[in-house]
Write an enzyme that holds these catalytic residues in place. Structure first.
Site, PDB file in Angstrom:
ATOM      1  N   HIS A  86      24.724  26.802 -18.125  1.00  0.00           N
ATOM      2  CA  HIS A  86      24.819  27.840 -18.892  1.00  0.00           C
ATOM      3  C   HIS A  86      25.117  27.663 -20.594  1.00  0.00           C
ATOM      4  O   HIS A  86      26.307  26.883 -20.679  1.00  0.00           O
ATOM      5  CB  HIS A  86      25.761  29.070 -18.455  1.00  0.00           C
ATOM      6  CG  HIS A  86      25.307  29.598 -17.408  1.00  0.00           C
ATOM      7  ND1 HIS A  86      26.107  29.881 -16.304  1.00  0.00           N
ATOM      8  CD2 HIS A  86      24.004  29.942 -16.721  1.00  0.00           C
ATOM      9  CE1 HIS A  86      25.284  30.669 -15.243  1.00  0.00           C
ATOM     10  NE2 HIS A  86      24.063  30.478 -15.585  1.00  0.00           N
ATOM     11  N   GLU A 310      34.737  27.041 -12.202  1.00  0.00           N
ATOM     12  CA  GLU A 310      34.810  27.696 -13.439  1.00  0.00           C
ATOM     13  C   GLU A 310      36.140  27.335 -13.994  1.00  0.00           C
ATOM     14  O   GLU A 310      36.896  27.253 -13.475  1.00  0.00           O
ATOM     15  CB  GLU A 310      34.857  29.236 -12.962  1.00  0.00           C
ATOM     16  CG  GLU A 310      33.549  29.572 -12.106  1.00  0.00           C
ATOM     17  CD  GLU A 310      32.384  29.950 -12.776  1.00  0.00           C
ATOM     18  OE1 GLU A 310      32.552  29.991 -14.073  1.00  0.00           O
ATOM     19  OE2 GLU A 310      31.504  30.236 -12.355  1.00  0.00           O
TER      20      GLU A 310
HETATM   21 ZN   LIG Z   1      27.820  29.883 -15.821  1.00  0.00          ZN
END
Ligand SMILES: [Zn+2]
Length: 464
Positions: A86, A310
């Protein structure tokens, strides 16, 4: 005089030990320069290569670390890190650049832990899977308020979320788990290339060409280690629905996720960014279900076990926070790589010591097989315990052994299969083979291994 000299020498040492590591955000050109800088500083243990290009033509560069860059050595596992899938989640990208500089520096200063890691492991680092998205996010940078505080650049230049862009193999595995059928290496749809973005296609071709064993995909927006499956088994309702959906390797995945969270400065505490995750880990689907993600695809189409990390509440943390983040992640990034050296591994050979590629390695009680690579070597991550393991190749008699896995280094379990029919069986072609399906054992490591095989087999079987 000698006092002055010793002060001078001490100052020199001090400066050497605090040699400036640059904590800054790296735009595309800067990232490429940094990868080549590390390569130039450590030319004998690194290689820079590109796995393809983004929509806008930017290279997807990988920095490889190995004592033999560019070469797969039998029984030496392949590991990867992927960052910045991302484009607006940028911490992973910077951590992977820091990790690259760290591995190079530490190997040069003969840090034994790093030297050993590089001797036993081939490490592939892709700092940015979405360089186009990153450039948008970085251009927005400190002017974020002009954009209403919403980060741009998550998706690629076609506005596609790359972590929703891999072929969906979960539907097939959930059907097979219930009704029987293959439990590994589910095939790609025929027209898969037309269904995925250039960045996704590059990664799929990459993970099909190298027999990866372990991987992590670095994201931001939360602080938790997330393991497969990401796609919920139950999706009767449209939209958000969370149901814990474990893989057959659930306990192993939990362990891998915990290794990261507990070696991380604060992930294991569980309370982060207003969320709570016990032990700092979560099953992907039990958090929120997503289809066509990368970690599920790795598990269902290849031998690779991937988790999703994350790493920061703030997807684009200010430069001043990068050093703290690096110190919080450094040990975890190294420890996770070391996890590839667990479970069992070995060679699969025929009676003439030719390597057998594509042999299926099954562990009783775990409904997920792995296969041997083109060099005939296989790697099966397992928790400590005693297992019944079978190697199967069409045209050969299967062989089953009982093996105990300890908490430390992997147990070597070689297989030598006998032909079950007199005529030559169908064996998967190996790229280096050329004329035939079976290839003579070439490398010194494999030859040495073949020599040790009889002894190992005798030990495995015990007396008589
Ligand atoms: Zn992500």
């Amino acid at each position: 005089m000698s006092d002055l000299l010793s002060v001078f020498l001490r100052l020199l040492l001090l400066f050497k030990s605090v040699a400036p590591v640059t904590f800054r955000h790296h735009r595309y050109d800067d990232l490429v320069r940094t990868l080549y800088k590390v390569h130039n500083e450590c030319p004998h243990i690194t290689r820079v290569y590109s796995i393809g290009r983004s929509v806008k033509g930017r290279h997807l560069y990988v920095l490889e670390f190995s004592d033999h860059p560019g070469i797969h050595e039998p029984l030496e596992p392949e590991v990867k890190y992927v960052g910045n899938m991302h484009g607006d989640e940028v911490l992973g990208r910077e951590l992977l650049l820091q990790l690259s500089e760290f591995l190079c520096e530490q190997s040069r200063s003969l840090n034994q832990r790093v030297v050993r890691l590089l001797q036993d492991t081939r490490i592939h680092i892709l700092p940015s899977m979405n360089p186009d998205g990153y450039e948008l996010a970085a251009a927005q940078g400190s002017n974020r308020s002009e954009f209403g505080d919403r980060l741009v650049g998550r998706n690629n230049a076609h506005e596609v979320d790359l972590n929703r862009n891999f072929p969906d193999l979960n539907t097939y595995i959930y059907y097979n788990e219930k009704n029987g059928g293959p439990n590994h290496h589910l095939p790609l749809p025929d027209n898969w290339k037309s269904q995925v973005e250039p960045e996704t296609q590059a990664v799929i071709q990459w993970i099909r060409s190298i027999n990866f064993v372990l991987s992590a995909n670095l994201h931001g927006g939360a602080v938790v280690a997330n393991y497969p499956y990401d796609k919920s088994l139950e999706h009767r309702f449209r939209g958000f629905r969370s149901t814990n959906t474990p893989t057959p390797d659930d306990k192993l995945f939990q362990k891998l996720a915990k290794i990261y969270s507990y070696a991380h400065g604060w992930m294991h505490r569980g309370w982060n960014c207003g969320d709570y995750f016990p032990d700092g880990i979560t099953n992907g689907a039990s958090w929120y279900s997503l289809s066509k993600g990368m970690q599920d695809f790795n598990y269902l189409h290849t031998n690779c076990f991937e988790i999703t990390l994350e790493l920061s509440c703030n997807k684009f943390p200010p430069q001043e926070e990068l050093q703290r983040e690096w110190l919080g992640n450094r040990e975890a990034l190294i420890q996770f790589l070391e996890q590839v050296h667990h479970g069992i591994k070995g060679m699969v050979l025929d009676e003439n010591y030719n390597v057998l590629a594509g042999a299926v390695i099954s562990v009783e009680g775990i409904n997920h097989d792995v296969t041997s690579g083109d060099h005939g070597d296989y790697f099966r991550l397992l928790l400590p315990g005693t297992y019944t393991v079978t190697a199967t190749v069409p045209g050969f008699d299967p062989e089953t052994v009982t093996v105990t896995v300890g908490p430390a280094e992997p147990t070597l379990v070689n297989f030598q299969l006998q032909r079950s029919i007199p005529q030559a069986p169908t064996v998967r072609r190996t790229p280096s083979g050329g004329q035939g399906g079976r290839v003579k054992v070439q490398s010194p490591a494999a030859r040495k291994d073949a020599a040790e095989m009889r002894e190992t087999k005798r030990l495995q079987r015990g007396p008589g």
